[in-house]
Scaffold this motif. Structure first.
Motif, PDB file in Angstrom:
ATOM      1  N   HIS A   1     -44.706   0.207  71.702  1.00 35.42           N
ATOM      2  CA  HIS A   1     -45.404  -0.640  72.335  1.00 35.42           C
ATOM      3  C   HIS A   1     -44.398  -2.163  73.484  1.00 35.42           C
ATOM      4  O   HIS A   1     -44.348  -2.638  74.256  1.00 35.42           O
ATOM      5  CB  HIS A   1     -46.298  -1.837  71.851  1.00 35.42           C
ATOM      6  CG  HIS A   1     -47.408  -0.902  71.245  1.00 35.42           C
ATOM      7  ND1 HIS A   1     -48.376  -0.599  72.118  1.00 35.42           N
ATOM      8  CD2 HIS A   1     -47.848  -1.037  69.863  1.00 35.42           C
ATOM      9  CE1 HIS A   1     -49.531  -0.279  71.125  1.00 35.42           C
ATOM     10  NE2 HIS A   1     -49.374  -0.294  69.604  1.00 35.42           N
ATOM     11  N   PHE A   2     -42.829  -2.038  72.522  1.00 34.47           N
ATOM     12  CA  PHE A   2     -42.625  -2.962  73.292  1.00 34.47           C
ATOM     13  C   PHE A   2     -41.403  -2.259  74.401  1.00 34.47           C
ATOM     14  O   PHE A   2     -40.878  -1.448  73.664  1.00 34.47           O
ATOM     15  CB  PHE A   2     -41.795  -4.403  71.956  1.00 34.47           C
ATOM     16  CG  PHE A   2     -42.885  -4.743  71.075  1.00 34.47           C
ATOM     17  CD1 PHE A   2     -43.604  -5.304  71.880  1.00 34.47           C
ATOM     18  CD2 PHE A   2     -42.871  -3.970  70.329  1.00 34.47           C
ATOM     19  CE1 PHE A   2     -44.844  -6.315  71.170  1.00 34.47           C
ATOM     20  CE2 PHE A   2     -44.558  -4.536  69.183  1.00 34.47           C
ATOM     21  CZ  PHE A   2     -45.097  -5.613  70.033  1.00 34.47           C
ATOM     22  N   SER A   3     -40.480  -3.492  74.784  1.00 30.92           N
ATOM     23  CA  SER A   3     -39.647  -2.864  76.128  1.00 30.92           C
ATOM     24  C   SER A   3     -38.750  -3.161  75.110  1.00 30.92           C
ATOM     25  O   SER A   3     -37.449  -2.855  76.405  1.00 30.92           O
ATOM     26  CB  SER A   3     -40.309  -3.220  77.745  1.00 30.92           C
ATOM     27  OG  SER A   3     -41.058  -2.925  78.749  1.00 30.92           O
ATOM     28  N   PHE A   4     -38.461  -4.416  74.911  1.00 31.34           N
ATOM     29  CA  PHE A   4     -36.779  -5.051  74.365  1.00 31.34           C
ATOM     30  C   PHE A   4     -37.403  -5.676  73.305  1.00 31.34           C
ATOM     31  O   PHE A   4     -39.086  -6.690  72.775  1.00 31.34           O
ATOM     32  CB  PHE A   4     -36.210  -5.900  75.568  1.00 31.34           C
ATOM     33  CG  PHE A   4     -36.791  -7.495  75.722  1.00 31.34           C
ATOM     34  CD1 PHE A   4     -36.858  -8.293  75.303  1.00 31.34           C
ATOM     35  CD2 PHE A   4     -37.851  -6.842  76.915  1.00 31.34           C
ATOM     36  CE1 PHE A   4     -37.315  -9.580  75.646  1.00 31.34           C
ATOM     37  CE2 PHE A   4     -38.105  -8.304  77.601  1.00 31.34           C
ATOM     38  CZ  PHE A   4     -38.119  -9.476  76.723  1.00 31.34           C
ATOM     39  N   LEU A   5     -36.741  -5.961  72.086  1.00 29.21           N
ATOM     40  CA  LEU A   5     -36.674  -6.984  70.839  1.00 29.21           C
ATOM     41  C   LEU A   5     -35.532  -7.903  70.667  1.00 29.21           C
ATOM     42  O   LEU A   5     -34.750  -7.514  71.498  1.00 29.21           O
ATOM     43  CB  LEU A   5     -36.500  -6.491  69.636  1.00 29.21           C
ATOM     44  CG  LEU A   5     -37.334  -4.715  69.804  1.00 29.21           C
ATOM     45  CD1 LEU A   5     -37.351  -3.917  68.259  1.00 29.21           C
ATOM     46  CD2 LEU A   5     -39.072  -5.553  69.986  1.00 29.21           C
ATOM     47  N   ILE A   6     -35.730  -8.735  70.964  1.00 35.47           N
ATOM     48  CA  ILE A   6     -34.217 -10.503  69.967  1.00 35.47           C
ATOM     49  C   ILE A   6     -35.242 -10.948  69.665  1.00 35.47           C
ATOM     50  O   ILE A   6     -36.071 -11.402  69.050  1.00 35.47           O
ATOM     51  CB  ILE A   6     -34.697 -11.049  71.615  1.00 35.47           C
ATOM     52  CG1 ILE A   6     -34.516 -10.352  73.030  1.00 35.47           C
ATOM     53  CG2 ILE A   6     -33.753 -12.084  71.679  1.00 35.47           C
ATOM     54  CD1 ILE A   6     -34.709 -11.296  74.495  1.00 35.47           C
ATOM     55  N   THR A   7     -34.171 -10.659  68.603  1.00 36.82           N
ATOM     56  CA  THR A   7     -34.156 -11.753  66.957  1.00 36.82           C
ATOM     57  C   THR A   7     -33.141 -12.194  67.110  1.00 36.82           C
ATOM     58  O   THR A   7     -31.948 -12.632  67.979  1.00 36.82           O
ATOM     59  CB  THR A   7     -33.855  -9.915  66.146  1.00 36.82           C
ATOM     60  OG1 THR A   7     -32.497 -10.200  66.195  1.00 36.82           O
ATOM     61  CG2 THR A   7     -34.399  -9.087  65.929  1.00 36.82           C
TER      62      THR A   7
ATOM     63  N   TRP B   1     -44.011 -12.194  72.130  1.00 40.41           N
ATOM     64  CA  TRP B   1     -44.906 -11.610  70.927  1.00 40.41           C
ATOM     65  C   TRP B   1     -43.601 -12.095  69.829  1.00 40.41           C
ATOM     66  O   TRP B   1     -42.362 -11.889  69.946  1.00 40.41           O
ATOM     67  CB  TRP B   1     -45.266 -10.678  70.355  1.00 40.41           C
ATOM     68  CG  TRP B   1     -45.965  -9.590  71.591  1.00 40.41           C
ATOM     69  CD1 TRP B   1     -45.977  -9.107  72.781  1.00 40.41           C
ATOM     70  CD2 TRP B   1     -47.934  -9.843  71.344  1.00 40.41           C
ATOM     71  NE1 TRP B   1     -47.082  -8.991  73.160  1.00 40.41           N
ATOM     72  CE2 TRP B   1     -47.981  -9.479  72.558  1.00 40.41           C
ATOM     73  CE3 TRP B   1     -48.613 -10.545  70.047  1.00 40.41           C
ATOM     74  CZ2 TRP B   1     -49.241  -9.143  72.438  1.00 40.41           C
ATOM     75  CZ3 TRP B   1     -49.657 -10.112  70.483  1.00 40.41           C
ATOM     76  CH2 TRP B   1     -50.463  -9.792  72.185  1.00 40.41           C
ATOM     77  N   ASP B   2     -44.144 -13.651  68.575  1.00 39.74           N
ATOM     78  CA  ASP B   2     -43.810 -13.423  67.800  1.00 39.74           C
ATOM     79  C   ASP B   2     -43.690 -13.083  66.919  1.00 39.74           C
ATOM     80  O   ASP B   2     -44.575 -11.726  66.782  1.00 39.74           O
ATOM     81  CB  ASP B   2     -44.091 -14.575  67.522  1.00 39.74           C
ATOM     82  CG  ASP B   2     -43.297 -15.820  66.091  1.00 39.74           C
ATOM     83  OD1 ASP B   2     -42.041 -15.466  65.812  1.00 39.74           O
ATOM     84  OD2 ASP B   2     -44.128 -15.809  65.024  1.00 39.74           O
ATOM     85  N   VAL B   3     -42.940 -12.587  65.735  1.00 36.92           N
ATOM     86  CA  VAL B   3     -43.282 -11.584  64.187  1.00 36.92           C
ATOM     87  C   VAL B   3     -43.222 -12.336  63.743  1.00 36.92           C
ATOM     88  O   VAL B   3     -42.667 -12.972  62.789  1.00 36.92           O
ATOM     89  CB  VAL B   3     -42.672  -9.915  64.341  1.00 36.92           C
ATOM     90  CG1 VAL B   3     -42.671  -9.427  63.109  1.00 36.92           C
ATOM     91  CG2 VAL B   3     -42.244 -10.098  65.540  1.00 36.92           C
TER      92      VAL B   3
ATOM     93  N   LYS C   1     -45.953  -5.615  80.652  1.00 34.96           N
ATOM     94  CA  LYS C   1     -45.132  -5.061  79.995  1.00 34.96           C
ATOM     95  C   LYS C   1     -44.604  -6.542  78.652  1.00 34.96           C
ATOM     96  O   LYS C   1     -44.926  -7.432  78.744  1.00 34.96           O
ATOM     97  CB  LYS C   1     -43.587  -5.332  80.551  1.00 34.96           C
ATOM     98  CG  LYS C   1     -44.162  -4.034  81.652  1.00 34.96           C
ATOM     99  CD  LYS C   1     -42.278  -4.355  82.459  1.00 34.96           C
ATOM    100  CE  LYS C   1     -42.182  -2.908  83.748  1.00 34.96           C
ATOM    101  NZ  LYS C   1     -41.017  -3.117  84.491  1.00 34.96           N
ATOM    102  N   LEU C   2     -44.393  -5.384  77.313  1.00 32.50           N
ATOM    103  CA  LEU C   2     -44.421  -6.847  76.275  1.00 32.50           C
ATOM    104  C   LEU C   2     -43.697  -6.041  75.926  1.00 32.50           C
ATOM    105  O   LEU C   2     -42.431  -5.707  75.571  1.00 32.50           O
ATOM    106  CB  LEU C   2     -45.344  -6.041  75.148  1.00 32.50           C
ATOM    107  CG  LEU C   2     -46.881  -5.515  75.485  1.00 32.50           C
ATOM    108  CD1 LEU C   2     -47.745  -5.033  74.513  1.00 32.50           C
ATOM    109  CD2 LEU C   2     -47.537  -6.764  76.392  1.00 32.50           C
ATOM    110  N   GLY C   3     -42.771  -7.991  75.275  1.00 31.85           N
ATOM    111  CA  GLY C   3     -41.538  -7.770  74.592  1.00 31.85           C
ATOM    112  C   GLY C   3     -41.881  -8.761  72.648  1.00 31.85           C
ATOM    113  O   GLY C   3     -42.452  -9.579  72.909  1.00 31.85           O
ATOM    114  N   VAL C   4     -40.409  -8.439  72.118  1.00 32.77           N
ATOM    115  CA  VAL C   4     -40.572  -9.921  70.786  1.00 32.77           C
ATOM    116  C   VAL C   4     -39.645 -10.460  71.277  1.00 32.77           C
ATOM    117  O   VAL C   4     -38.438 -10.008  71.428  1.00 32.77           O
ATOM    118  CB  VAL C   4     -40.371  -8.484  69.854  1.00 32.77           C
ATOM    119  CG1 VAL C   4     -39.568  -9.247  68.846  1.00 32.77           C
ATOM    120  CG2 VAL C   4     -41.347  -7.128  69.558  1.00 32.77           C
TER     121      VAL C   4
END
Length: 210
Positions: free
Chosen positions: A120-126, A10-12, A97-100
């Motif tokens: 909701h998210f298993s990981f975040l990448i900024t 997902w994009d934020v 599974k969801l990630g950002v």
């Protein structure tokens, strides 16, 4: 034979401030390559903005800039779209599974937590932490590493034609372009890849899970 879908990235796509383009050109991706970080970058934006309004007091500039930086971690400064919550819950119920993957700074985790979405998210990448920003393919390579699966088992959702559609698709990820305002008219975006609302997403993903 196509591998079934396992992950949704997902994009934020929210903006803390309206950033002057000149500042973004001078210091792209929060000035990482120039030795800055997200806080220093945003502080600079606020200070420059206030300076244009003839605010010259250094102490006042620093106080306002730091307060704004930290205050935008709070949920009251963000609006969560109702269809976003529904889509996240539906995707999870499908066993995905969801990630950002977001062009954002290190506050993103705190923001998602304050808005009740982080779980909701298993990981975040900024982009700040990754050191690269979309549309760089390197940030999607990092995401695929975190997913631990092949690109054709992963979908990405976002509202930017290049960053969130062309770029992930170029590495084999299924791209979906969110277009709530019906403003994208690019001929190479297939109809089945366009979303007028995130409520449309789960049924599209189901087709990739068969």
């Amino acid at each position: 034979m196509r591998a079934p879908l396992r992950w949704v990235l997902w994009d934020v796509k929210d903006t803390l401030l309206k950033v002057y383009q000149s500042y973004s050109r001078r210091y792209p991706n929060y000035g990482i390559s120039q030795g800055l970080n997200g806080q220093a970058w945003w502080t600079g934006v606020v200070r420059d903005t206030l300076s244009l309004c003839r605010v010259q007091d250094p102490a006042l500039l620093n106080t306002v800039a730091n307060n704004l930086y930290h205050n935008f971690c709070n949920a009251e400064n963000w609006e969560v779209f109702p269809d976003s919550v529904r889509a996240l819950e539906r995707c999870s119920s499908l066993g995905l599974k969801l990630g950002v993957v977001s062009n954002f700074d290190s506050r993103l985790e705190a923001i998602l937590h304050s808005c009740g979405l982080l779980s909701h998210f298993s990981f975040l990448i900024t982009s700040e932490e990754a050191g690269v920003a979309k549309p760089s393919l390197a940030i999607f390579d990092q995401a695929l590493h975190n997913c631990g699966t092949a690109a054709d088992c992963v979908a990405h959702v976002g509202d930017h034609y290049v960053n969130d559609y062309l770029s992930p698709r170029s590495v084999g990820i299924h791209g979906f372009l969110l277009d709530r305002q019906n403003k994208h008219n690019q001929a190479d975006v297939l109809l089945e890849h366009r979303l007028g609302s995130l409520d449309e997403l789960p049924s599209r993903l189901l087709q990739l899970m068969d």
